[in-house]
Design a protein around this motif. Sequence first.
Motif, PDB file in Angstrom:
ATOM      1  N   LEU A 112       0.847  -1.189   0.000  1.00  0.00           N
ATOM      2  CA  LEU A 112       0.000   0.000   0.000  1.00  0.00           C
ATOM      3  C   LEU A 112       0.883   1.240   0.000  1.00  0.00           C
ATOM      4  O   LEU A 112       1.980   1.229   0.562  1.00  0.00           O
ATOM      5  CB  LEU A 112      -0.924   0.014   1.228  1.00  0.00           C
ATOM      6  N   PRO A 113       0.428   2.334  -0.633  1.00  0.00           N
ATOM      7  CA  PRO A 113       1.260   3.544  -0.691  1.00  0.00           C
ATOM      8  C   PRO A 113       1.565   4.087   0.700  1.00  0.00           C
ATOM      9  O   PRO A 113       0.700   4.090   1.582  1.00  0.00           O
ATOM     10  CB  PRO A 113       0.397   4.527  -1.483  1.00  0.00           C
ATOM     11  N   SER A 114       2.802   4.516   0.887  1.00  0.00           N
ATOM     12  CA  SER A 114       3.207   5.132   2.147  1.00  0.00           C
ATOM     13  C   SER A 114       4.434   5.987   1.885  1.00  0.00           C
ATOM     14  O   SER A 114       4.873   6.133   0.742  1.00  0.00           O
ATOM     15  CB  SER A 114       3.502   4.063   3.203  1.00  0.00           C
ATOM     16  N   ASN A 115       5.005   6.526   2.935  1.00  0.00           N
ATOM     17  CA  ASN A 115       6.174   7.384   2.796  1.00  0.00           C
ATOM     18  C   ASN A 115       7.475   6.668   3.114  1.00  0.00           C
ATOM     19  O   ASN A 115       8.517   7.308   3.247  1.00  0.00           O
ATOM     20  CB  ASN A 115       6.037   8.615   3.697  1.00  0.00           C
ATOM     21  N   GLU A 116       7.420   5.365   3.260  1.00  0.00           N
ATOM     22  CA  GLU A 116       8.644   4.632   3.551  1.00  0.00           C
ATOM     23  C   GLU A 116       8.576   3.217   3.003  1.00  0.00           C
ATOM     24  O   GLU A 116       7.514   2.701   2.661  1.00  0.00           O
ATOM     25  CB  GLU A 116       8.902   4.595   5.053  1.00  0.00           C
ATOM     26  N   GLY A 117       9.757   2.610   2.892  1.00  0.00           N
ATOM     27  CA  GLY A 117       9.846   1.226   2.468  1.00  0.00           C
ATOM     28  C   GLY A 117       9.229   0.961   1.120  1.00  0.00           C
ATOM     29  O   GLY A 117       9.247   1.787   0.211  1.00  0.00           O
ATOM     30  N   ARG A 118       8.648  -0.228   0.976  1.00  0.00           N
ATOM     31  CA  ARG A 118       8.066  -0.613  -0.312  1.00  0.00           C
ATOM     32  C   ARG A 118       6.840   0.223  -0.647  1.00  0.00           C
ATOM     33  O   ARG A 118       6.522   0.422  -1.815  1.00  0.00           O
ATOM     34  CB  ARG A 118       7.732  -2.111  -0.302  1.00  0.00           C
ATOM     35  N   GLY A 119       6.179   0.746   0.374  1.00  0.00           N
ATOM     36  CA  GLY A 119       5.057   1.636   0.126  1.00  0.00           C
ATOM     37  C   GLY A 119       5.486   2.924  -0.552  1.00  0.00           C
ATOM     38  O   GLY A 119       4.751   3.496  -1.355  1.00  0.00           O
ATOM     39  N   TYR A 120       6.706   3.373  -0.236  1.00  0.00           N
ATOM     40  CA  TYR A 120       7.246   4.565  -0.887  1.00  0.00           C
ATOM     41  C   TYR A 120       7.521   4.290  -2.364  1.00  0.00           C
ATOM     42  O   TYR A 120       7.301   5.157  -3.221  1.00  0.00           O
ATOM     43  CB  TYR A 120       8.533   4.994  -0.186  1.00  0.00           C
ATOM     44  N   ILE A 121       7.982   3.084  -2.669  1.00  0.00           N
ATOM     45  CA  ILE A 121       8.220   2.719  -4.063  1.00  0.00           C
ATOM     46  C   ILE A 121       6.912   2.757  -4.848  1.00  0.00           C
ATOM     47  O   ILE A 121       6.832   3.306  -5.948  1.00  0.00           O
ATOM     48  CB  ILE A 121       8.882   1.334  -4.142  1.00  0.00           C
ATOM     49  N   LEU A 122       5.854   2.158  -4.283  1.00  0.00           N
ATOM     50  CA  LEU A 122       4.552   2.187  -4.948  1.00  0.00           C
ATOM     51  C   LEU A 122       4.063   3.626  -5.100  1.00  0.00           C
ATOM     52  O   LEU A 122       3.562   4.011  -6.177  1.00  0.00           O
ATOM     53  CB  LEU A 122       3.547   1.365  -4.148  1.00  0.00           C
ATOM     54  N   ARG A 123       4.216   4.435  -4.058  1.00  0.00           N
ATOM     55  CA  ARG A 123       3.777   5.822  -4.118  1.00  0.00           C
ATOM     56  C   ARG A 123       4.501   6.563  -5.243  1.00  0.00           C
ATOM     57  O   ARG A 123       3.896   7.355  -5.973  1.00  0.00           O
ATOM     58  CB  ARG A 123       4.042   6.494  -2.771  1.00  0.00           C
ATOM     59  N   ARG A 124       5.784   6.292  -5.399  1.00  0.00           N
ATOM     60  CA  ARG A 124       6.538   6.959  -6.457  1.00  0.00           C
ATOM     61  C   ARG A 124       6.042   6.552  -7.841  1.00  0.00           C
ATOM     62  O   ARG A 124       5.935   7.367  -8.753  1.00  0.00           O
ATOM     63  CB  ARG A 124       8.022   6.642  -6.310  1.00  0.00           C
ATOM     64  N   LEU A 125       5.721   5.271  -8.013  1.00  0.00           N
ATOM     65  CA  LEU A 125       5.179   4.812  -9.288  1.00  0.00           C
ATOM     66  C   LEU A 125       3.855   5.503  -9.605  1.00  0.00           C
ATOM     67  O   LEU A 125       3.618   5.937 -10.739  1.00  0.00           O
ATOM     68  CB  LEU A 125       4.977   3.293  -9.258  1.00  0.00           C
ATOM     69  N   LEU A 126       2.993   5.596  -8.594  1.00  0.00           N
ATOM     70  CA  LEU A 126       1.690   6.217  -8.807  1.00  0.00           C
ATOM     71  C   LEU A 126       1.832   7.703  -9.122  1.00  0.00           C
ATOM     72  O   LEU A 126       1.172   8.230 -10.031  1.00  0.00           O
ATOM     73  CB  LEU A 126       0.814   6.011  -7.566  1.00  0.00           C
ATOM     74  N   ARG A 127       2.687   8.387  -8.377  1.00  0.00           N
ATOM     75  CA  ARG A 127       2.860   9.822  -8.607  1.00  0.00           C
ATOM     76  C   ARG A 127       3.456  10.090  -9.992  1.00  0.00           C
ATOM     77  O   ARG A 127       3.071  11.043 -10.671  1.00  0.00           O
ATOM     78  CB  ARG A 127       3.753  10.413  -7.515  1.00  0.00           C
ATOM     79  N   ARG A 128       4.397   9.239 -10.398  1.00  0.00           N
ATOM     80  CA  ARG A 128       4.999   9.421 -11.723  1.00  0.00           C
ATOM     81  C   ARG A 128       3.955   9.173 -12.817  1.00  0.00           C
ATOM     82  O   ARG A 128       3.930   9.872 -13.833  1.00  0.00           O
ATOM     83  CB  ARG A 128       6.182   8.460 -11.867  1.00  0.00           C
ATOM     84  N   SER A 129       3.096   8.184 -12.616  1.00  0.00           N
ATOM     85  CA  SER A 129       2.033   7.901 -13.586  1.00  0.00           C
ATOM     86  C   SER A 129       1.078   9.078 -13.709  1.00  0.00           C
ATOM     87  O   SER A 129       0.703   9.488 -14.817  1.00  0.00           O
ATOM     88  CB  SER A 129       1.257   6.641 -13.169  1.00  0.00           C
ATOM     89  N   VAL A 130       0.663   9.610 -12.570  1.00  0.00           N
ATOM     90  CA  VAL A 130      -0.276  10.733 -12.578  1.00  0.00           C
ATOM     91  C   VAL A 130       0.345  11.951 -13.257  1.00  0.00           C
ATOM     92  O   VAL A 130      -0.328  12.667 -14.018  1.00  0.00           O
ATOM     93  CB  VAL A 130      -0.707  11.059 -11.134  1.00  0.00           C
ATOM     94  N   ARG A 131       1.626  12.194 -12.997  1.00  0.00           N
ATOM     95  CA  ARG A 131       2.291  13.335 -13.633  1.00  0.00           C
ATOM     96  C   ARG A 131       2.263  13.213 -15.154  1.00  0.00           C
ATOM     97  O   ARG A 131       1.992  14.183 -15.864  1.00  0.00           O
ATOM     98  CB  ARG A 131       3.735  13.434 -13.140  1.00  0.00           C
ATOM     99  N   HIS A 132       2.493  12.011 -15.664  1.00  0.00           N
ATOM    100  CA  HIS A 132       2.504  11.836 -17.115  1.00  0.00           C
ATOM    101  C   HIS A 132       1.089  11.784 -17.691  1.00  0.00           C
ATOM    102  O   HIS A 132       0.882  12.147 -18.859  1.00  0.00           O
ATOM    103  CB  HIS A 132       3.317  10.595 -17.490  1.00  0.00           C
ATOM    104  N   LEU A 133       0.114  11.371 -16.903  1.00  0.00           N
ATOM    105  CA  LEU A 133      -1.272  11.487 -17.352  1.00  0.00           C
ATOM    106  C   LEU A 133      -1.644  12.959 -17.534  1.00  0.00           C
ATOM    107  O   LEU A 133      -2.318  13.329 -18.497  1.00  0.00           O
ATOM    108  CB  LEU A 133      -2.213  10.828 -16.342  1.00  0.00           C
ATOM    109  N   ARG A 134      -1.186  13.781 -16.623  1.00  0.00           N
ATOM    110  CA  ARG A 134      -1.475  15.207 -16.735  1.00  0.00           C
ATOM    111  C   ARG A 134      -0.798  15.812 -17.964  1.00  0.00           C
ATOM    112  O   ARG A 134      -1.356  16.709 -18.612  1.00  0.00           O
ATOM    113  CB  ARG A 134      -1.035  15.918 -15.463  1.00  0.00           C
ATOM    114  N   LEU A 135       0.415  15.329 -18.265  1.00  0.00           N
ATOM    115  CA  LEU A 135       1.083  15.805 -19.476  1.00  0.00           C
ATOM    116  C   LEU A 135       0.289  15.443 -20.723  1.00  0.00           C
ATOM    117  O   LEU A 135       0.345  16.127 -21.744  1.00  0.00           O
ATOM    118  CB  LEU A 135       2.494  15.217 -19.564  1.00  0.00           C
ATOM    119  N   LEU A 136      -0.471  14.343 -20.618  1.00  0.00           N
ATOM    120  CA  LEU A 136      -1.327  13.926 -21.723  1.00  0.00           C
ATOM    121  C   LEU A 136      -2.693  14.593 -21.670  1.00  0.00           C
ATOM    122  O   LEU A 136      -3.562  14.322 -22.502  1.00  0.00           O
ATOM    123  CB  LEU A 136      -1.494  12.403 -21.701  1.00  0.00           C
ATOM    124  N   GLY A 137      -2.922  15.438 -20.657  1.00  0.00           N
ATOM    125  CA  GLY A 137      -4.187  16.151 -20.544  1.00  0.00           C
ATOM    126  C   GLY A 137      -5.285  15.363 -19.872  1.00  0.00           C
ATOM    127  O   GLY A 137      -6.468  15.614 -20.109  1.00  0.00           O
TER     128      GLY A 137
END
Length: 402
Positions: free
Chosen positions: A285-310
């Motif tokens: 699950l997303p969190s600010n540490e450990g493997r949750g931080y890895i998932l959070r980073r993937l989700l945030r990066r995805s959302v950023r590129h979705l926004r670039l696509l409008g």
Amino acid sequence: MNSTAIRRRFTDFFVARNHRLVPSSPLIPNDPTLLLANAGMNQFKPWFLGEVEPDYRRATSVQKCTRTSDIENVGDRSHCTFFEMLGNFSFGDYFKEGAIAYAWELVTEGYGLEPDRLWITVYLDDDEAFGLWRQIGVPAERIQRLGMEDNYWSMGVAGPCGPCSEIHYDRGPTFGPDGGPASESDRYLEIWNLVFMQNIRDEDFNIIGELPEKNIDTGMGLERIAMVLQDADSMYETDLLEPVIHETQELSGASYGKDDRVDRSLRIVTEHGRSASFLIADGVLPSNEGRGYILRRLLRRSVRHLRLLGVEDPALARVCAKVVDNLGGAGRPAVADRAGGGQRGGLVLAHPAPGLDPARGRHPPDQGAGGGHPRRRHRLPAPRHLRVPLRADPGGGRRGRP
């Protein structure tokens, strides 16, 4: 050959040669030194170290893996954070000669790859491996010697390691200049890494001894071999990811293959959507540490590129839903059910390795180092509570190992 057939041909080949078919372990490993499962050999680590006596000497598996420390390269044609690793293992049984003979037979006869398009790399001083490839018929000019950075493998943490030999496929001059794998050209795609697991390393990558027995650990990236066998320009044109990238195009209105910047965003959303889906399915699950931080980073990066696509944030849910839908078809990975047996993803799965508890593996203590680069010492500066390695790319190497 679709991905289901590729998996089945691999495992059937080794089962016919007395290998036990073992299911994938969860992405959350039963190993306090790793944040996430990053290689097919993770679940067999106690066997390599001699801590557990195996009840069989040969195994094969299709392991789901996550390596995110080369995340900035995702968006090209071949890097990914989630991938499936086809592997065969020997625990004190056959060694270099057997592993090389099996690999050559499978890629040339089982998968039908042209021998004159295959290149080999070996570790600098591994004259034995060089000689074995020559005996099989590989010309000396298509065997290259590379150093520690390229042809010596470990999990990225203290434990088993050893020199390796890799098989590369020449995709042709349209993908780059000639010169073989040593040229670092995208033309030469590594499809299989044969690790001669014989040493032990410490946290600083010092070789501190030898394993009790000489073992074999191999890894063939499913996404890579699918690119070759399906004659795809990238892994996004294979049946593993094509349905997902179609969904990403539909929700964004963007067209794939017309603009490099748009293509990169579409690929990132597609790949990270798949990776996030499997992490969440295995209990991350997303969190600010450990493997949750890895998932959070993937989700945030995805959302950023979705926004670039409008596209607004909720659209990522549709990408993840398409990943789940795709599991019912040819793109379905061979994941293990929690009982350790049964029919999943087109494969009949055997029982997991002794000592592996899939249920327990879902929620281990949140500690330990990340799945680092198999060979390098360098690390990415990160929050103090999290050790995130720098450059472990999809298959264990700097040129996008599978």
